[in-house]
Design a protein around this motif. Structure first.
Motif, mmCIF file in Angstrom:
data_model
loop_
_atom_site.group_PDB
_atom_site.id
_atom_site.type_symbol
_atom_site.label_atom_id
_atom_site.label_comp_id
_atom_site.label_asym_id
_atom_site.label_seq_id
_atom_site.Cartn_x
_atom_site.Cartn_y
_atom_site.Cartn_z
ATOM 1 N N ILE A 181 -8.859 0.815 4.899
ATOM 2 C CA ILE A 181 -7.976 0.283 3.854
ATOM 3 C C ILE A 181 -7.429 -1.037 4.376
ATOM 4 C CG2 ILE A 181 -5.948 0.679 2.411
ATOM 5 C CD1 ILE A 181 -6.259 3.675 2.959
ATOM 6 N N TYR B 91 -5.007 -4.308 3.712
ATOM 7 C CA TYR B 91 -3.873 -4.808 2.936
ATOM 8 C C TYR B 91 -3.690 -6.283 3.278
ATOM 9 C CZ TYR B 91 0.971 -5.376 1.292
ATOM 10 O OH TYR B 91 2.123 -5.812 0.666
ATOM 11 N N ARG C 5 2.516 2.268 -5.903
ATOM 12 C CA ARG C 5 2.489 3.558 -5.217
ATOM 13 C C ARG C 5 1.644 3.476 -3.945
ATOM 14 N NH1 ARG C 5 2.101 8.294 -9.842
ATOM 15 N NH2 ARG C 5 4.063 7.788 -10.907
ATOM 16 N N LEU C 6 0.500 2.801 -4.053
ATOM 17 C CA LEU C 6 -0.339 2.624 -2.869
ATOM 18 C C LEU C 6 0.402 1.845 -1.788
ATOM 19 C CD1 LEU C 6 -3.905 1.758 -4.239
ATOM 20 C CD2 LEU C 6 -3.012 3.971 -3.507
ATOM 21 N N LYS C 7 1.075 0.797 -2.196
ATOM 22 C CA LYS C 7 1.797 -0.036 -1.237
ATOM 23 C C LYS C 7 2.883 0.771 -0.535
ATOM 24 C CE LYS C 7 4.415 -4.360 -0.827
ATOM 25 N NZ LYS C 7 4.843 -5.596 -1.535
ATOM 26 N N GLU D 184 3.028 4.023 -0.018
ATOM 27 C CA GLU D 184 2.434 4.987 0.923
ATOM 28 C C GLU D 184 1.829 4.275 2.127
ATOM 29 O OE1 GLU D 184 2.868 8.129 0.931
ATOM 30 O OE2 GLU D 184 3.968 7.979 -0.963
ATOM 31 N N TYR D 185 1.190 3.134 1.888
ATOM 32 C CA TYR D 185 0.577 2.398 2.991
ATOM 33 C C TYR D 185 1.642 1.953 3.998
ATOM 34 C CZ TYR D 185 -2.358 -0.829 5.575
ATOM 35 O OH TYR D 185 -3.035 -1.451 6.584
ATOM 36 N N LYS E 148 -1.942 11.324 0.067
ATOM 37 C CA LYS E 148 -1.248 10.877 -1.149
ATOM 38 C C LYS E 148 -1.967 9.675 -1.766
ATOM 39 C CE LYS E 148 3.236 11.082 -1.598
ATOM 40 N NZ LYS E 148 4.692 10.903 -1.394
ATOM 41 N N ILE E 149 -2.500 8.793 -0.927
ATOM 42 C CA ILE E 149 -3.284 7.674 -1.453
ATOM 43 C C ILE E 149 -4.510 8.201 -2.193
ATOM 44 C CG2 ILE E 149 -4.811 5.784 -0.759
ATOM 45 C CD1 ILE E 149 -2.703 4.988 1.313
#
Length: 314
Positions: free
Chosen positions: A50, A52, A139-141, A143-144, A181-182
């Motif tokens: 992943i 970012y 949401r992804l951000k 959790e990341y 969760k991702i």
């Protein structure tokens, strides 16, 4: 073009590098405004990744596709995909690389059968990119960033200048939970997809096999026509094909890889320059010195001295 059968089962074709630890194969890679970080060269691995991208301009290459990145976003690299990153400005970038086995359950439930097992087999793929305008992005951000924070808690272990791992049980549980969760968010928004085979798969395998041959035989004397023959292509077409997807000719790539290996030996050993020259596949000292200066702006002895002084002062 003559098609060659994929050969993902050959372990020597993969990046020879540990991501995380043996018991918890998950590593965090970060760079913040590091002007010495130019990116990463073409490579591939079994692990999922992943990425970012926070700030700066990047050129990301995945398999046969080039992506220009200038704004905040997430990109995903699936198992076995050939990829590279070129940083064109001062950047802020982060990546979590993990093997999907850390997410497995003992009980064979619906998540195991429909998501985790297919992902382990390379049959289920992440989406390529998620941008801020997508409803799942925030949401992804969140959790990341929680995953990143878990790496820094309770005694993280920096492996090198860029990679961090953690041996703390609580941190590993937080990381595993965040990755699950991702996956849940991606499943909720129907962003996971079944792998479809295309002609590009064969092209990617040709490049991967060619790079693997170079990495295995860089210390020996071989010619471009050997690479072309292994790929089942004529030499002229192979050179055009290789340059199109790697961005440089086979000869330029071979020389650059050999110089990279020489740099490592100069850093890690006190071996004579001539021995390093020969071990890295240069059978002419003058050519070695020319290529080394082109890459570093110094002679090998000047580089060794500069490297030694820099690391003694730290």
């Amino acid at each position: 073009m003559q098609k060659t059968e994929p050969s993902n089962t050959n372990p020597t074709l993969k990046e020879q590098k540990d991501h995380g630890t043996f018991s918890f194969p998950c590593g965090l890679y970060e760079t913040y405004d590091d002007k010495n970080w130019n990116g990463v060269k073409h490579h591939w691995h079994d692990e999922l990744e992943i990425l970012y991208f926070m700030e700066g301009e990047f050129e990301l290459v995945i398999n046969m596709n080039i992506y220009t990145i200038t704004d905040e976003c997430f990109y995903f690299v699936n198992s076995g995909e050939l990829h590279s990153i070129l940083a064109k400005t001062s950047v802020k970038e982060s990546a979590v690389v993990f093997h999907p086995r850390i997410l497995n359950f003992d009980s064979y439930d619906i998540a195991q059968s429909r998501i985790l097992q297919p992902m382990m087999k390379g049959e289920l793929y992440f989406p390529r990119c998620i941008k801020p305008e997508h409803p799942v992005f925030s949401r992804l951000k969140q959790e990341y960033l929680e995953i990143v924070n878990a790496f820094y808690q309770n005694g993280f272990a920096p492996i090198n200048e860029y990679q961090m791992v953690t041996n703390d049980l609580a941190s590993q549980l937080f990381i595993r939970a965040g990755l699950l969760k991702i996956l849940a968010f991606l499943e909720q928004y129907q962003l996971l997809s079944v792998k479809e085979h295309t002609d590009d798969d064969y092209r990617v395998e040709i490049i991967k096999n060619s790079l693997a041959y170079i990495h295995q035989h860089y210390g020996e004397k071989f010619y471009v026509h050997t690479l072309a023959q292994n790929a089942g292509l004529n030499e002229q077409y192979f050179c055009r094909f290789f340059k199109k997807y790697i961005g440089k000719t086979p000869v330029a790539y071979i020389n650059e890889y050999r110089i990279g290996r020489a740099i490592t030996l100069l850093q890690d050993t006190q071996r004579p320059v001539m021995d390093i020259c020969l071990d890295c596949g240069f059978h002419n000292l003058g050519n070695f010195l020319k290529e080394f200066r082109k890459k570093t702006g110094m002679t090998p002895l000047q580089y060794r001295k500069s490297f030694s002084q820099t690391h003694k002062s730290k």
